[in-house]
Design a protein around this motif. Structure first.
Motif, PDB file in Angstrom:
ATOM      1  N   LYS A 356      43.618 142.518 100.868  1.00 12.88           N
ATOM      2  CA  LYS A 356      43.523 141.146 101.341  1.00 12.88           C
ATOM      3  C   LYS A 356      43.633 140.211 100.136  1.00 12.88           C
ATOM      4  O   LYS A 356      43.503 140.638  98.985  1.00 12.88           O
ATOM      5  N   SER A 357      43.859 138.948 100.413  1.00 15.23           N
ATOM      6  CA  SER A 357      43.936 137.981  99.331  1.00 15.23           C
ATOM      7  C   SER A 357      43.132 136.743  99.679  1.00 15.23           C
ATOM      8  O   SER A 357      42.912 136.431 100.850  1.00 15.23           O
ATOM      9  N   ILE A 358      42.708 136.049  98.645  1.00 21.21           N
ATOM     10  CA  ILE A 358      42.054 134.754  98.786  1.00 21.21           C
ATOM     11  C   ILE A 358      42.677 133.817  97.766  1.00 21.21           C
ATOM     12  O   ILE A 358      42.699 134.119  96.565  1.00 21.21           O
ATOM     13  N   VAL A 359      43.200 132.708  98.227  1.00 22.76           N
ATOM     14  CA  VAL A 359      43.696 131.663  97.342  1.00 22.76           C
ATOM     15  C   VAL A 359      42.647 130.551  97.326  1.00 22.76           C
ATOM     16  O   VAL A 359      42.392 129.921  98.354  1.00 22.76           O
ATOM     17  N   ALA A 360      42.025 130.360  96.174  1.00 21.94           N
ATOM     18  CA  ALA A 360      40.955 129.376  96.029  1.00 21.94           C
ATOM     19  C   ALA A 360      41.520 128.119  95.371  1.00 21.94           C
ATOM     20  O   ALA A 360      41.851 128.141  94.179  1.00 21.94           O
ATOM     21  N   PRO A 361      41.664 127.030  96.115  1.00 22.55           N
ATOM     22  CA  PRO A 361      42.288 125.835  95.560  1.00 22.55           C
ATOM     23  C   PRO A 361      41.380 125.029  94.643  1.00 22.55           C
ATOM     24  O   PRO A 361      41.845 124.087  94.003  1.00 22.55           O
ATOM     25  N   SER A 362      40.109 125.363  94.579  1.00 18.18           N
ATOM     26  CA  SER A 362      39.174 124.629  93.736  1.00 18.18           C
ATOM     27  C   SER A 362      38.171 125.613  93.148  1.00 18.18           C
ATOM     28  O   SER A 362      38.197 126.811  93.447  1.00 18.18           O
ATOM     29  N   LYS A 363      37.290 125.094  92.305  1.00 17.82           N
ATOM     30  CA  LYS A 363      36.264 125.957  91.730  1.00 17.82           C
ATOM     31  C   LYS A 363      35.420 126.609  92.823  1.00 17.82           C
ATOM     32  O   LYS A 363      35.145 125.998  93.857  1.00 17.82           O
ATOM     33  N   LEU A 364      35.003 127.832  92.557  1.00 14.87           N
ATOM     34  CA  LEU A 364      34.066 128.498  93.444  1.00 14.87           C
ATOM     35  C   LEU A 364      32.649 128.056  93.098  1.00 14.87           C
ATOM     36  O   LEU A 364      32.287 127.937  91.916  1.00 14.87           O
ATOM     37  N   ASN A 392      43.259 136.259  89.398  1.00 17.98           N
ATOM     38  CA  ASN A 392      44.213 135.730  88.421  1.00 17.98           C
ATOM     39  C   ASN A 392      44.133 134.221  88.352  1.00 17.98           C
ATOM     40  O   ASN A 392      44.210 133.530  89.381  1.00 17.98           O
ATOM     41  N   LEU A 393      43.994 133.702  87.132  1.00 16.57           N
ATOM     42  CA  LEU A 393      44.077 132.257  86.955  1.00 16.57           C
ATOM     43  C   LEU A 393      45.495 131.797  87.282  1.00 16.57           C
ATOM     44  O   LEU A 393      46.468 132.314  86.741  1.00 16.57           O
ATOM     45  N   TYR A 394      45.582 130.846  88.165  1.00 18.54           N
ATOM     46  CA  TYR A 394      46.853 130.376  88.692  1.00 18.54           C
ATOM     47  C   TYR A 394      47.110 128.938  88.248  1.00 18.54           C
ATOM     48  O   TYR A 394      48.185 128.575  87.826  1.00 18.54           O
ATOM     49  N   GLY A 395      46.067 128.119  88.389  1.00 14.70           N
ATOM     50  CA  GLY A 395      46.212 126.700  88.121  1.00 14.70           C
ATOM     51  C   GLY A 395      45.539 126.280  86.834  1.00 14.70           C
ATOM     52  O   GLY A 395      45.579 126.966  85.822  1.00 14.70           O
ATOM     53  N   GLY A 396      44.879 125.125  86.876  1.00 14.93           N
ATOM     54  CA  GLY A 396      44.297 124.532  85.690  1.00 14.93           C
ATOM     55  C   GLY A 396      45.129 123.365  85.210  1.00 14.93           C
ATOM     56  O   GLY A 396      46.282 123.168  85.621  1.00 14.93           O
ATOM     57  N   ASP A 415      48.411 124.741  95.012  1.00 16.79           N
ATOM     58  CA  ASP A 415      47.200 124.129  94.456  1.00 16.79           C
ATOM     59  C   ASP A 415      46.120 125.153  94.111  1.00 16.79           C
ATOM     60  O   ASP A 415      44.973 124.797  93.875  1.00 16.79           O
ATOM     61  N   SER A 416      46.478 126.405  94.060  1.00 19.70           N
ATOM     62  CA  SER A 416      45.488 127.444  93.772  1.00 19.70           C
ATOM     63  C   SER A 416      44.938 127.300  92.361  1.00 19.70           C
ATOM     64  O   SER A 416      45.676 127.007  91.410  1.00 19.70           O
ATOM     65  N   LEU A 417      43.637 127.499  92.228  1.00 23.01           N
ATOM     66  CA  LEU A 417      43.044 127.650  90.900  1.00 23.01           C
ATOM     67  C   LEU A 417      43.013 129.134  90.530  1.00 23.01           C
ATOM     68  O   LEU A 417      43.529 129.538  89.494  1.00 23.01           O
ATOM     69  N   PHE A 418      42.426 129.949  91.421  1.00 23.29           N
ATOM     70  CA  PHE A 418      42.456 131.398  91.253  1.00 23.29           C
ATOM     71  C   PHE A 418      43.033 132.040  92.507  1.00 23.29           C
ATOM     72  O   PHE A 418      42.785 131.582  93.628  1.00 23.29           O
ATOM     73  N   THR A 419      43.810 133.101  92.313  1.00 26.81           N
ATOM     74  CA  THR A 419      44.296 133.922  93.417  1.00 26.81           C
ATOM     75  C   THR A 419      43.661 135.307  93.292  1.00 26.81           C
ATOM     76  O   THR A 419      43.805 135.974  92.258  1.00 26.81           O
ATOM     77  N   PHE A 420      42.955 135.711  94.337  1.00 22.44           N
ATOM     78  CA  PHE A 420      42.232 136.983  94.343  1.00 22.44           C
ATOM     79  C   PHE A 420      43.010 138.030  95.124  1.00 22.44           C
ATOM     80  O   PHE A 420      43.518 137.747  96.210  1.00 22.44           O
TER      81      PHE A 420
END
Length: 505
Positions: A356-364, A392-396, A415-420
């Motif tokens: 599975k994946s999680i795209v986190a667009p902001s800080k957790l 994986n760091l994606y954004g910033g 707009d992902s910050l991290f992609t899990f």
């Protein structure tokens, strides 16, 4: 490999009679392909069983026939035959789909295997690479470097095919510097569901160009890509800090939370574009790694990484890092766990897994991270399941991925910050149904603890358990209505199809 072939052969014998177009229809499809001079493999051929072995052995599917074209005209003819005999079409580039969508994702499709499209050139004046849709990432990386000393942003696994990777947002260790592979597509030769062969770019067929770059498998079969390339770095730094943490220790969760928060803060404000950064955690053995690549000198790396190190918790117990410098191609091999970059035409690596994946667009938040890592510790051992998580760091602030205009393509995870990636697998046994439920719980341990954030998912870590509606929402978000409208224009008969294709309900 012999054992894998035997298993697939037995599965095929038990299912084919119930899965492919019946009798005259299947025979007519094959006759049409033969009459059109399309190279093909039929279900009765000896090489059918090895040709349909999926990368993910958990999901075997059996096409009605396999077209193995060598020209765009062959692809066009195969599509027209499928139209005539009402057979869904799936294209396979590398065969690495987590859900086996290259086999159709169901039984009975016409699979169009693009493995013969292996042309590779680099224009000596513009340095634009022309790449056949059947090439794999390792072939391209070694090829364009050998021809012109050039490089592309792409994933680390050399056996992944370029087409699915590029068309659905593939990224890798150079992507924060140069964007996703998709961001570097200049032009494509594409065969449409009508059989028409077209060239697609921002200037020619712009709506199709927009749709293909993010949802490509639903809109056409690419035969050739033209891709922007970059001067390859002379070298890169591969770095890893590795903690071994006791899952039974209540302080472990707090340590993991503070480590991840340190990385988040650094990622948002400081991490330069030429740095790839991530976290690998394997709860079964308590491993927590901060790892990545810096494209530059050791002196520059020591300078830019210093603020991150200074923010790590428990400064007296920071592990000694492994920091090694490699020449560009040598580092690609290291990142591929030692695999050679040039790849055989037929892919031979397999696993039995669910991801599975999680795209986190902001800080957790602290709450989400605490919930996530608490779940890790409480569920570290789930035999026969083995599992790990990669973030994986994606954004910033300095990421070339997030700097792209979101309206430029249908790719939505911009707009992902991290992609899990949440990955579970078994060795030498059948994947248990309980594993899917467990992975859903693992995902929800994060997302349900941060309900104020709208999380997305990453299309190349495709989750076949998602309903079409949920897949469309997670993969395409606000872009989906336009995609659905364009599907009606370019493929009104829904010929190009998989269980989560645009337009599927």
């Amino acid at each position: 490999m012999v054992k894998v072939k035997a298993i697939i052969t037995l599965l095929a014998l038990s299912r084919l009679a119930f899965s492919i177009p019946a009798g005259d229809s299947a025979a007519s499809l094959i006759a049409c392909l033969a009459a059109s001079n399309v190279p093909l493999i039929s279900t009765s051929d000896a090489d059918y069983a090895p040709a349909v072995i999926p990368y993910n052995l958990r999901l075997p599917f059996f096409p009605a026939a396999i077209a193995v074209p060598t020209t765009a005209a062959h692809v066009s003819s195969a599509i027209k035959c499928a139209q005539t005999f009402n057979t869904k079409v799936a294209a396979r580039s590398g065969g690495h789909s987590y859900a086996a969508f290259g086999l159709g994702g169901v039984d009975g499709s016409l699979m169009i295997d693009m493995k013969k499209f292996r042309n590779l050139t680099v224009d000596p004046d513009t340095f634009v690479a022309t790449v056949g849709a059947g090439l794999r990432l390792g072939d391209i990386a070694s090829g364009i470097y050998g021809i012109a000393g050039r490089a592309l942003p792409h994933g680390s696994c050399p056996g992944v095919g370029i087409s699915g990777h590029a068309l659905h947002g593939g990224f890798g260790y150079a992507s924060r510097m140069w964007g996703t592979t998709l961001d570097n597509i200049i032009e494509m030769e594409v065969v449409l569901a009508s059989g028409e062969i077209v060239n697609v770019s921002k200037e020619s067929n712009p709506d199709l160009f927009w749709a293909l770059r993010g949802a490509g498998s639903s809109f056409g079969i690419v035969t050739t890509f033209k891709l922007k390339t970059y001067p390859a770095p002379a070298s890169g730094i591969n770095f890893t800090w590795a903690w071994t943490l006791d899952n039974s220790d209540t302080a472990t969760v707090d340590t993991k939370v503070k480590l991840f928060q340190a990385i988040q803060d650094y990622a948002v404000t400081t991490a330069p574009s030429n740095m790839a950064l991530g976290v690998f955690t394997s709860p079964m053995d308590g491993l927590f790694q901060v790892t990545g690549v810096f494209w530059g000198s050791r002196e520059d790396f020591d300078s830019v990484i210093a603020p991150l190190i200074a923010s790590f918790p428990d400064q007296d117990n920071i592990p000694t890092p492994a920091v090694l410098e490699y020449a560009y191609l040598d580092l690609l091999v290291v990142l591929a766990n030692g695999q050679a970059l040039p790849q055989p035409e037929n892919y031979t690596m397999h696993d039995t897994f669910f991801a599975k994946s999680i795209v986190a667009p902001s800080k957790l938040t602290t709450n989400a991270l605490t919930s996530f890592f608490t779940f890790h510790g409480q569920n570290a051992n789930k035999p026969p399941l083995l599992w790990f998580v990669i973030a994986n760091l994606y954004g910033g602030q300095y990421s070339a991925i997030s700097a792209q205009d979101p309206a430029d393509s249908s790719y939505y995870a911009r707009d992902s910050l991290f992609t899990f990636q949440l990955y579970s697998y078994v060795v030498g046994t059948t994947y248990p149904p309980s594993g899917i439920e467990f992975m859903d719980q693992l995902s929800k341990s994060m997302t349900d603890a941060q309900t104020e954030t709208k999380f997305h998912a990453y299309p190349n870590y495709v989750d076949p358990t998602l309903s079409p509606q949920l897949a469309h929402e997670l993969y395409y978000g606000e872009n989906y209505p336009r995609l659905a409208s364009l599907k009606g224009v370019f493929d009104p008969g829904f010929l190009l199809w998989n269980p989560q294709a645009v337009g599927t309900s």
